[in-house]
Design a protein around this motif. Structure first.
Motif, PDB file in Angstrom:
ATOM      1  N   TRP A  28       6.553  25.046 -36.141  1.00  0.00           N
ATOM      2  CA  TRP A  28       7.520  25.382 -37.193  1.00  0.00           C
ATOM      3  C   TRP A  28       6.845  25.112 -38.531  1.00  0.00           C
ATOM      4  O   TRP A  28       6.049  24.177 -38.649  1.00  0.00           O
ATOM      5  CB  TRP A  28       8.775  24.526 -37.037  1.00  0.00           C
ATOM      6  N   TRP A  55      24.518  22.825 -32.250  1.00  0.00           N
ATOM      7  CA  TRP A  55      23.522  21.953 -32.879  1.00  0.00           C
ATOM      8  C   TRP A  55      24.137  20.587 -33.153  1.00  0.00           C
ATOM      9  O   TRP A  55      24.744  20.366 -34.184  1.00  0.00           O
ATOM     10  CB  TRP A  55      22.945  22.597 -34.151  1.00  0.00           C
ATOM     11  N   GLN A  71      19.873  31.359 -33.481  1.00  0.00           N
ATOM     12  CA  GLN A  71      20.379  30.035 -33.837  1.00  0.00           C
ATOM     13  C   GLN A  71      21.888  30.039 -34.112  1.00  0.00           C
ATOM     14  O   GLN A  71      22.622  29.160 -33.666  1.00  0.00           O
ATOM     15  CB  GLN A  71      19.649  29.487 -35.062  1.00  0.00           C
ATOM     16  N   ASN A 110       9.214  28.705 -34.254  1.00  0.00           N
ATOM     17  CA  ASN A 110      10.537  28.678 -34.874  1.00  0.00           C
ATOM     18  C   ASN A 110      10.476  29.309 -36.266  1.00  0.00           C
ATOM     19  O   ASN A 110       9.601  28.960 -37.074  1.00  0.00           O
ATOM     20  CB  ASN A 110      10.984  27.208 -34.987  1.00  0.00           C
ATOM     21  N   GLU A 111      11.358  30.288 -36.500  1.00  0.00           N
ATOM     22  CA  GLU A 111      11.616  30.787 -37.859  1.00  0.00           C
ATOM     23  C   GLU A 111      10.389  31.343 -38.591  1.00  0.00           C
ATOM     24  O   GLU A 111      10.088  30.977 -39.720  1.00  0.00           O
ATOM     25  CB  GLU A 111      12.266  29.672 -38.704  1.00  0.00           C
ATOM     26  N   ALA A 155       9.554  19.431 -43.391  1.00  0.00           N
ATOM     27  CA  ALA A 155      10.326  18.281 -42.884  1.00  0.00           C
ATOM     28  C   ALA A 155       9.940  17.941 -41.452  1.00  0.00           C
ATOM     29  O   ALA A 155      10.197  16.837 -40.975  1.00  0.00           O
ATOM     30  CB  ALA A 155      11.820  18.586 -42.934  1.00  0.00           C
ATOM     31  N   ALA A 156       9.317  18.905 -40.766  1.00  0.00           N
ATOM     32  CA  ALA A 156       8.949  18.679 -39.358  1.00  0.00           C
ATOM     33  C   ALA A 156       7.442  18.651 -39.169  1.00  0.00           C
ATOM     34  O   ALA A 156       6.955  18.783 -38.036  1.00  0.00           O
ATOM     35  CB  ALA A 156       9.580  19.756 -38.489  1.00  0.00           C
ATOM     36  N   LYS A 170       9.452  17.323 -32.315  1.00  0.00           N
ATOM     37  CA  LYS A 170       8.795  18.172 -33.321  1.00  0.00           C
ATOM     38  C   LYS A 170       7.460  17.555 -33.711  1.00  0.00           C
ATOM     39  O   LYS A 170       7.181  16.377 -33.468  1.00  0.00           O
ATOM     40  CB  LYS A 170       9.705  18.338 -34.549  1.00  0.00           C
ATOM     41  N   ASP A 208      16.893  17.526 -30.815  1.00  0.00           N
ATOM     42  CA  ASP A 208      17.268  17.874 -32.191  1.00  0.00           C
ATOM     43  C   ASP A 208      16.047  17.818 -33.112  1.00  0.00           C
ATOM     44  O   ASP A 208      15.704  18.777 -33.793  1.00  0.00           O
ATOM     45  CB  ASP A 208      18.343  16.878 -32.657  1.00  0.00           C
ATOM     46  N   TYR A 209      15.382  16.633 -33.125  1.00  0.00           N
ATOM     47  CA  TYR A 209      14.210  16.551 -34.013  1.00  0.00           C
ATOM     48  C   TYR A 209      13.075  15.739 -33.420  1.00  0.00           C
ATOM     49  O   TYR A 209      11.986  15.690 -33.968  1.00  0.00           O
ATOM     50  CB  TYR A 209      14.626  15.943 -35.358  1.00  0.00           C
ATOM     51  N   HIS A 247      12.243  21.490 -28.320  1.00  0.00           N
ATOM     52  CA  HIS A 247      12.319  22.131 -29.637  1.00  0.00           C
ATOM     53  C   HIS A 247      11.603  21.242 -30.637  1.00  0.00           C
ATOM     54  O   HIS A 247      11.989  20.077 -30.797  1.00  0.00           O
ATOM     55  CB  HIS A 247      13.805  22.292 -30.023  1.00  0.00           C
ATOM     56  N   GLU A 255      21.601  27.234 -31.624  1.00  0.00           N
ATOM     57  CA  GLU A 255      21.906  26.165 -32.586  1.00  0.00           C
ATOM     58  C   GLU A 255      23.287  26.362 -33.232  1.00  0.00           C
ATOM     59  O   GLU A 255      23.498  26.100 -34.390  1.00  0.00           O
ATOM     60  CB  GLU A 255      20.826  26.103 -33.677  1.00  0.00           C
ATOM     61  N   TRP A 278      24.026  18.456 -39.322  1.00  0.00           N
ATOM     62  CA  TRP A 278      23.005  18.464 -40.393  1.00  0.00           C
ATOM     63  C   TRP A 278      23.542  19.073 -41.675  1.00  0.00           C
ATOM     64  O   TRP A 278      23.021  18.877 -42.764  1.00  0.00           O
ATOM     65  CB  TRP A 278      21.792  19.268 -39.932  1.00  0.00           C
ATOM     66  N   HIS A 313      23.684  29.683 -37.012  1.00  0.00           N
ATOM     67  CA  HIS A 313      24.282  28.772 -38.004  1.00  0.00           C
ATOM     68  C   HIS A 313      25.176  29.637 -38.893  1.00  0.00           C
ATOM     69  O   HIS A 313      24.701  30.251 -39.855  1.00  0.00           O
ATOM     70  CB  HIS A 313      23.189  28.080 -38.830  1.00  0.00           C
TER      71      HIS A 313
HETATM   72  O1  G3I Z   1      16.603   9.032 -37.629  1.00  0.00           O
HETATM   73  C1  G3I Z   1      15.712   8.819 -38.731  1.00  0.00           C
HETATM   74  C2  G3I Z   1      16.060   7.522 -39.440  1.00  0.00           C
HETATM   75  O2  G3I Z   1      15.818   6.428 -38.567  1.00  0.00           O
HETATM   76  C3  G3I Z   1      15.218   7.399 -40.701  1.00  0.00           C
HETATM   77  O3  G3I Z   1      15.591   6.231 -41.403  1.00  0.00           O
HETATM   78  C4  G3I Z   1      15.440   8.654 -41.557  1.00  0.00           C
HETATM   79  C5  G3I Z   1      14.632   8.611 -42.838  1.00  0.00           C
HETATM   80  O4  G3I Z   1      13.275   8.844 -42.530  1.00  0.00           O
HETATM   81  O5  G3I Z   1      15.030   9.825 -40.825  1.00  0.00           O
HETATM   82  C6  G3I Z   1      15.850   9.991 -39.682  1.00  0.00           C
HETATM   83  O6  G3I Z   1      15.382  11.137 -38.994  1.00  0.00           O
HETATM   84  C7  G3I Z   1      15.766  12.363 -39.624  1.00  0.00           C
HETATM   85  C8  G3I Z   1      16.477  13.208 -38.554  1.00  0.00           C
HETATM   86  O7  G3I Z   1      16.766  14.516 -39.047  1.00  0.00           O
HETATM   87  C9  G3I Z   1      17.760  12.554 -38.082  1.00  0.00           C
HETATM   88  O8  G3I Z   1      18.662  12.535 -39.137  1.00  0.00           O
HETATM   89  C10 G3I Z   1      14.506  13.067 -40.092  1.00  0.00           C
HETATM   90  O9  G3I Z   1      13.951  12.350 -41.172  1.00  0.00           O
HETATM   91  C11 G3I Z   1      14.862  14.467 -40.544  1.00  0.00           C
HETATM   92  O10 G3I Z   1      13.672  15.206 -40.852  1.00  0.00           O
HETATM   93  C12 G3I Z   1      15.577  15.215 -39.417  1.00  0.00           C
HETATM   94  O11 G3I Z   1      15.959  16.485 -39.909  1.00  0.00           O
HETATM   95  C13 G3I Z   1      16.153  17.481 -38.887  1.00  0.00           C
HETATM   96  C14 G3I Z   1      15.503  18.771 -39.379  1.00  0.00           C
HETATM   97  O12 G3I Z   1      15.737  19.832 -38.443  1.00  0.00           O
HETATM   98  C15 G3I Z   1      13.996  18.604 -39.543  1.00  0.00           C
HETATM   99  O13 G3I Z   1      13.442  18.229 -38.307  1.00  0.00           O
HETATM  100  C16 G3I Z   1      17.645  17.674 -38.659  1.00  0.00           C
HETATM  101  O14 G3I Z   1      18.181  16.524 -38.027  1.00  0.00           O
HETATM  102  C17 G3I Z   1      17.848  18.868 -37.730  1.00  0.00           C
HETATM  103  O15 G3I Z   1      19.233  19.146 -37.617  1.00  0.00           O
HETATM  104  C18 G3I Z   1      17.140  20.104 -38.284  1.00  0.00           C
HETATM  105  O16 G3I Z   1      17.303  21.103 -37.312  1.00  0.00           O
HETATM  106  C19 G3I Z   1      16.805  22.418 -37.662  1.00  0.00           C
HETATM  107  C20 G3I Z   1      16.180  23.018 -36.415  1.00  0.00           C
HETATM  108  O17 G3I Z   1      15.126  22.193 -35.967  1.00  0.00           O
HETATM  109  C21 G3I Z   1      15.696  24.432 -36.693  1.00  0.00           C
HETATM  110  N1  G3I Z   1      16.808  25.267 -37.191  1.00  0.00           N
HETATM  111  C22 G3I Z   1      17.471  24.713 -38.386  1.00  0.00           C
HETATM  112  C23 G3I Z   1      17.982  23.303 -38.099  1.00  0.00           C
HETATM  113  C24 G3I Z   1      18.703  22.740 -39.294  1.00  0.00           C
HETATM  114  O18 G3I Z   1      17.808  22.573 -40.356  1.00  0.00           O
END
Ligand code: G3I
Length: 371
Positions: A119, A330, A252, A165-166, A123-124, A82, A78-79, A115, A282, A338, A254
């Motif tokens: 990107w 996803w 994806q 990605n994207e 956020a990643a 990255k 999921d993340y 994955h 996704e 998400w 969504h």
């Molecule tokens: O698990 C940690 C937690 O321990 C911590 O306290 C918190 C605050 O820092 O962060 C948590 O991790 C977060 C993670 O999601 C789990 O919730 C990350 O910060 C956050 O950046 C992450 O966001 C993910 C996002 O991509 C960016 O990587 C989402 O889960 C994920 O669903 C989203 O997925 C993207 C695909 O990669 C690409 N397509 C779109 C899709 C949705 O945006």
């Protein structure tokens, strides 16, 4: 095998046992549920069924673990694979979360889809990349080092990667480059500093690191048709024609209960026409795309089930068997989606509810994947 991995696998084995007990109890027809369905989605689909997952759920939640093991034969990080997690500082790699995921996948004979390698989303990306100052050579080096580092580390353990990605803008089908307005997310730090052909080089670096991995371009919005779809098709077709090592394309998906079904079918058909593998990568289906603050949970569950069934049926109708890389949702439980946080709304987009019980959406998907 290092002690840590042995320890991780042992803990996972204990949780598997517990999960099995929970799964039996959960699906024993309790809470008015249909009788236990020991046959998961992976057993009825003629192609891989996957879910995006995180280490926390697999390690700490027996329902999450049990559902993953019962239903799926493919998993996507999921993340935790990255850029921001894997290389938090330049040249300092953190593979621990990804190592857990690939060990788990290997232990349970689940296909691992990595994955993603590149990107633009901040956020990643780690702070050091977002603030990096260097000439084009320095940017190329950090770009290549990351891709080759991660793909080499997981060589033989990751079956496939979302390499880029994207990369295509939503509004005009152009490559993301500069932000249209500062910070609006339309830009790509990679295109800005590496030029438009960074995408081809990303695939070449990944292939050099792991020649056996299948390599995907992954994006969303193909179901919209128009410039977005045409540009994605042109991009991947062009890479293929140049002999760039691209294996497939991720759609994806969504989407929502209001998404035009003709657009879904046309998107799948157009991607299949490229001759590349097609991965619904996704999938989630929002029941509240218009952000209704007063929406009730059960309101649109039948429509959601019908849409899950449609997506699966359209995938089978429009993508030839040899090109079906599979359908991946996803995550799989509303508890882990998400969407509510990203859009600030109530929503329940996935096949399992927040208690990991099967929703009508699950049975719609199950019906749609069956030959
Ligand atoms: O698990 C940690 C937690 O321990 C911590 O306290 C918190 C605050 O820092 O962060 C948590 O991790 C977060 C993670 O999601 C789990 O919730 C990350 O910060 C956050 O950046 C992450 O966001 C993910 C996002 O991509 C960016 O990587 C989402 O889960 C994920 O669903 C989203 O997925 C993207 C695909 O990669 C690409 N397509 C779109 C899709 C949705 O945006």
């Amino acid at each position: 095998m290092p002690f840590k991995r042995v320890y991780q696998i042992s803990c996972s084995a204990i949780l598997v046992l517990v999960a099995g007990l929970y799964a039996c109890k959960k699906n024993s027809g309790g809470q008015g549920l249909p009788p236990a369905q020991s046959v998961g989605l992976k057993s009825v689909a003629p192609f891989p069924m996957g879910a995006a997952v995180g280490t926390s759920g697999l390690q700490n939640n027996a329902y999450y673990l049990g559902t993953m093991l019962t239903e799926y034969n493919s998993m996507t990080s999921d993340y935790e694979m990255k850029f921001n997690i894997v290389e938090p500082e330049q040249g300092v790699f953190n593979y621990a979360p990804g190592d857990y995921l690939v060990s788990f996948a290997a232990q349970h004979h689940i296909r691992m889809h990595g994955h993603n390698l590149i990107w633009h989303d901040p956020a990643a990306l780690p702070a050091w990349v977002l603030s990096f100052q260097g000439d084009s050579l320095a940017w190329e080096n950090l770009f290549m080092t990351h891709i080759e580092g991660e793909a080499t580390h997981y060589k033989g353990e990751v079956a496939s990667w979302d390499v880029v990605n994207e990369a295509i803008r939503d509004d005009n089908g152009q490559l993301r480059n500069q932000d249209s307005t500062p910070g609006d997310g339309t830009g790509s730090i990679w295109r800005q500093h590496l030029g438009p052909d960074y995408i081809a080089r990303a695939f070449q670096y990944a292939h050099a690191a792991d020649p056996n991995a299948l390599l995907f371009y992954n994006d969303y919005g193909q179901e919209w048709g128009g410039l977005k779809l045409d540009s994605i098709v042109a991009l991947v077709t062009g890479l293929k024609k140049r002999g760039i090592p691209i294996s497939g394309v991720g759609m994806q998906m969504h989407i929502s209960i209001l998404t035009d079904t003709a657009g879904i079918s046309a998107g799948l058909k157009a991607l299949a026409a490229t001759g590349l593998l097609v991965h619904v990568s996704e999938l989630d289906i929002s029941v509240n795309p218009n952000n209704n603050p007063n929406i009730a949970y059960a309101t649109y569950l039948p429509q959601q089930a019908a849409m899950y069934q449609f997506v699966a049926e359209s995938y089978r109708a429009n993508v030839p068997p040899a090109q079906r890389y599979g359908i991946t949702t996803w995550e799989f439980s509303d508890a882990d989606s998400w969407i509510p946080a990203a859009f600030g709304r109530k929503d329940w987009p996935l096949p399992f509810d927040s208690l990991y019980h099967k929703k009508p959406a699950y049975f719609g998907l199950q019906k749609g994947v069956k030959d």
